[in-house]
Design an enzyme around this catalytic site. Structure first.
Site, short mmCIF file in Angstrom:
data_model
loop_
_atom_site.label_atom_id
_atom_site.label_comp_id
_atom_site.label_asym_id
_atom_site.label_seq_id
_atom_site.Cartn_x
_atom_site.Cartn_y
_atom_site.Cartn_z
N ARG A 43 -2.77 -2.11 -3.25
CA ARG A 43 -3.97 -1.31 -2.99
C ARG A 43 -3.93 -0.08 -3.91
O ARG A 43 -2.96 0.67 -3.91
CB ARG A 43 -3.98 -0.86 -1.54
CG ARG A 43 -5.17 0.02 -1.27
CD ARG A 43 -5.07 0.69 0.05
NE ARG A 43 -6.25 1.52 0.25
CZ ARG A 43 -6.24 2.61 0.98
NH1 ARG A 43 -5.15 3.00 1.59
NH2 ARG A 43 -7.34 3.33 1.11
N HIS A 49 -17.78 2.39 8.69
CA HIS A 49 -16.30 2.34 8.81
C HIS A 49 -15.88 3.68 9.42
O HIS A 49 -15.89 4.71 8.75
CB HIS A 49 -15.69 2.15 7.41
CG HIS A 49 -14.19 2.15 7.41
ND1 HIS A 49 -13.44 1.04 7.10
CD2 HIS A 49 -13.30 3.13 7.70
CE1 HIS A 49 -12.15 1.34 7.19
NE2 HIS A 49 -12.04 2.61 7.54
N HIS A 79 -12.98 3.11 0.65
CA HIS A 79 -12.98 2.07 1.70
C HIS A 79 -13.70 0.82 1.21
O HIS A 79 -14.22 0.03 2.00
CB HIS A 79 -13.71 2.53 2.99
CG HIS A 79 -13.01 3.61 3.76
ND1 HIS A 79 -13.72 4.62 4.38
CD2 HIS A 79 -11.71 3.83 4.03
CE1 HIS A 79 -12.87 5.43 5.01
NE2 HIS A 79 -11.65 4.96 4.81
N LYS A 94 3.50 0.74 2.93
CA LYS A 94 3.13 -0.22 3.97
C LYS A 94 3.08 -1.59 3.34
O LYS A 94 2.67 -1.74 2.17
CB LYS A 94 1.74 0.11 4.53
CG LYS A 94 1.71 1.37 5.33
CD LYS A 94 0.34 1.51 6.00
CE LYS A 94 0.12 2.95 6.40
NZ LYS A 94 -1.22 3.42 6.28
N ASP A 121 -6.99 13.18 16.55
CA ASP A 121 -7.02 11.83 17.13
C ASP A 121 -8.19 11.74 18.11
O ASP A 121 -8.32 12.55 19.04
CB ASP A 121 -5.70 11.53 17.85
CG ASP A 121 -5.64 10.07 18.27
OD1 ASP A 121 -4.93 9.30 17.61
OD2 ASP A 121 -6.33 9.70 19.25
N PHE A 122 -9.03 10.73 17.89
CA PHE A 122 -10.27 10.65 18.65
C PHE A 122 -10.05 10.51 20.16
O PHE A 122 -10.81 11.04 20.96
CB PHE A 122 -11.12 9.48 18.13
CG PHE A 122 -12.55 9.69 18.43
CD1 PHE A 122 -13.31 10.56 17.70
CD2 PHE A 122 -13.15 9.04 19.49
CE1 PHE A 122 -14.63 10.80 18.00
CE2 PHE A 122 -14.47 9.25 19.81
CZ PHE A 122 -15.22 10.14 19.06
N GLY A 174 -12.97 5.47 11.21
CA GLY A 174 -11.58 5.62 11.67
C GLY A 174 -11.19 7.07 11.45
O GLY A 174 -12.07 7.94 11.46
N ASN A 220 0.87 -1.18 0.00
CA ASN A 220 0.00 0.00 0.00
C ASN A 220 0.90 1.23 0.00
O ASN A 220 1.49 1.57 1.02
CB ASN A 220 -0.88 -0.05 1.25
CG ASN A 220 -1.80 1.15 1.36
OD1 ASN A 220 -1.81 2.03 0.49
ND2 ASN A 220 -2.58 1.20 2.42
N GLY A 249 -10.28 8.27 8.67
CA GLY A 249 -11.18 8.47 7.53
C GLY A 249 -12.45 7.69 7.87
O GLY A 249 -12.37 6.67 8.54
N GLU A 284 -8.19 -4.86 5.84
CA GLU A 284 -8.07 -4.57 4.41
C GLU A 284 -6.92 -5.34 3.76
O GLU A 284 -7.04 -5.78 2.62
CB GLU A 284 -7.91 -3.06 4.20
CG GLU A 284 -9.20 -2.33 4.57
CD GLU A 284 -9.07 -0.82 4.61
OE1 GLU A 284 -9.30 -0.20 3.58
OE2 GLU A 284 -8.76 -0.27 5.67
P1 AMP Z 1 -8.04 4.09 11.84
O1 AMP Z 1 -7.95 5.21 10.83
O2 AMP Z 1 -9.04 3.06 11.49
O3 AMP Z 1 -6.69 3.52 12.19
O4 AMP Z 1 -8.58 4.77 13.20
C1 AMP Z 1 -7.84 5.75 13.86
C2 AMP Z 1 -8.74 6.45 14.88
O5 AMP Z 1 -9.23 5.48 15.82
C3 AMP Z 1 -8.01 7.53 15.66
O6 AMP Z 1 -8.83 8.71 15.71
C4 AMP Z 1 -7.89 6.91 17.05
O7 AMP Z 1 -7.91 7.89 18.06
C5 AMP Z 1 -9.15 6.07 17.12
N1 AMP Z 1 -9.04 5.04 18.16
C6 AMP Z 1 -8.19 4.01 18.23
N2 AMP Z 1 -8.36 3.32 19.40
C7 AMP Z 1 -9.34 3.96 20.09
C8 AMP Z 1 -9.98 3.78 21.36
N3 AMP Z 1 -9.61 2.79 22.17
N4 AMP Z 1 -10.96 4.63 21.71
C9 AMP Z 1 -11.30 5.66 20.90
N5 AMP Z 1 -10.76 5.88 19.70
C10 AMP Z 1 -9.79 5.06 19.29
#
Ligand code: AMP
Length: 394
Positions: free
Chosen positions: A89, A206, A178, A14, A281-282, A208, A7, A210, A382
């Site tokens: 990818r 989905h 996605h 990656k 970042d969540f 994340g 990817n 994104g 993925e």
């Molecule tokens: P991804 O793009 O699918 O890798 O998702 C990344 C996002 O998932 C980031 O915003 C992370 O902060 C969030 N994330 C990962 N682990 C957790 C968790 N335990 N609780 C809340 N958010 C999470």
């Protein structure tokens, strides 16, 4: 068979080496800062290595990956002959690709014609293909497209209400992204919920950094929230998702900036980051919200509300729903977000199982037995989906 999944981004590569029979990941890693200085993170079993090494281009990066995979100490194969195919990818396949394909020179030319639709991603994907082909010309290379799964959408879902020549001249329409994840998760959701995939109505979230939602009817995507580019739809880490298009001209005039600059703002400085001013970042955002940061609370609410609205819309588009899945970083891990969303789905009979919802990162039924629609957490994979597609095609 050993399948290498690659990817490529503009400065990253990656990879995962996957045994297609056992579906075990033998090694994985990420080449970062290609064209700048260079760093490789490499994992094989419990072995984790970080190498600071010069990576002037993708060709050098892939040759370093091959060195690592065959290394006497840290390697997982004896020679490159043990790599049987490479799955790549590819972000944008336009209307040309509705499924994965074995790569030929003609296919590369076809992918290049989609470059203007994904100028940041497709050229990097092609760089990766060329570098891998040069290093391993004898094996088959397969292209797996992010857009392919959504090519089954009907015209009423993919057409924008713009002058029609923009579609015929430039391909302006909804493509969706996605797709590998939506396909993988929807199949698995049907299995978990005991449904016949070919006769089911599924909503896949989905979520994340994104984020996109899709409506999958009888195993086919009939609508999805991302559009011509991955900017449309949900609120994301740094992307705005849906906005009134008139805002673009308004802000450009007020701030005296160009459309290009506005595009960067919509893609990189908006979403959770822009709304909260805290982070994309969540986890950071949740922490700030728990500590009483009002902007963080607002961005959490906007984020969740948009998801609930899309699920409602797709419930109607599908004529009901047999099951709903959450996947990706936030969907698989954030009990809080899943609860907020599921509480917002009470009108369609969703009931949360609070105990089950405490589990993270695994396949779990999140709804009660009396919930009208079962809701599952289904971890996406993925790379495995790309490896499966590659093995199927060769
Ligand atoms: P991804 O793009 O699918 O890798 O998702 C990344 C996002 O998932 C980031 O915003 C992370 O902060 C969030 N994330 C990962 N682990 C957790 C968790 N335990 N609780 C809340 N958010 C999470």
């Amino acid at each position: 068979m050993n399948i290498l999944v690659v990817n490529c981004g503009s400065s990253t590569l990656k990879f995962q080496l996957i045994d297609s029979e056992t579906e075990q990941v033998k090694a994985s890693g990420n080449c970062e800062r290609i064209g700048l200085d260079g760093r490789i993170k490499y994992n094989a079993g419990s072995q984790k290595t970080v190498l600071e090494t010069s990576l002037p281009d993708h060709a050098v990066a892939i040759s370093r990956v091959f060195d690592l995979l065959t290394d006497a100490k840290d390697g997982v194969i004896n020679s490159l002959d043990e790599i049987h195919a490479i799955g790549h990818r590819i972000v944008h396949g336009g209307e040309k690709f509705s499924s994965s394909v074995v790569i030929t020179e003609d296919i590369i030319k076809e992918i290049e014609t989609c470059n203007s639709l994904a100028p940041l991603h497709n050229p990097a994907n092609i760089l990766g293909i060329r570098a891998c082909q040069r290093a391993m010309p004898k094996i088959k290379h397969v292209a797996v497209f992010d857009t392919a799964f959504h090519q089954t959408m009907p015209a009423k879902a993919y057409l924008y209400a713009l002058p029609k020549e923009y579609y015929s001249k430039y391909g302006v329409r909804r493509y969706g992204f996605h797709g590998t994840s939506h396909s993988f998760v929807s199949k698995r959701l049907a299995e978990l919920a005991g449904l016949d995939y070919g006769n089911s109505k599924l909503i896949i979230c989905h979520i994340g950094s994104g984020a996109s939602i899709s409506a999958v009817k009888n195993g086919k995507s009939i609508d999805t929230s991302m559009g011509m580019t991955p900017l449309e739809g949900l609120v994301m880490g740094t992307r705005s998702g849906d906005i009134d298009p008139a805002i673009i001209e308004f802000i450009c005039q007020k701030e005296n900036i160009s459309v290009n600059e506005m595009s960067v703002i919509l893609n990189k400085n908006s979403g959770l980051l822009g709304l909260s001013g805290v982070s994309n970042d969540f986890r950071d955002l949740q922490e700030a919200a728990e500590n009483g940061n009002k902007d963080a609370v607002n961005s959490y609410d906007v984020f969740v509300y948009r998801i609930i609205k899309y699920i409602g819309a797709y419930y109607m588009a599908l004529g009901g729903a047999d099951a709903i899945a959450f996947t990706a970083g936030i969907g698989e891990n954030s009990s809080e977000v899943r609860k907020s969303i599921m509480d917002g789905l009470a009108a369609i009979g969703v009931e949360i199982d609070e105990e089950a919802n405490k589990k993270r990162g695994e396949e779990v039924l999140l709804s009660t037995p009396s919930s009208k629609i079962p809701v599952w957490s289904v971890p996406t994979n993925e790379e495995l989906a790309i490896a499966r597609e590659t093995a199927r095609l060769i």
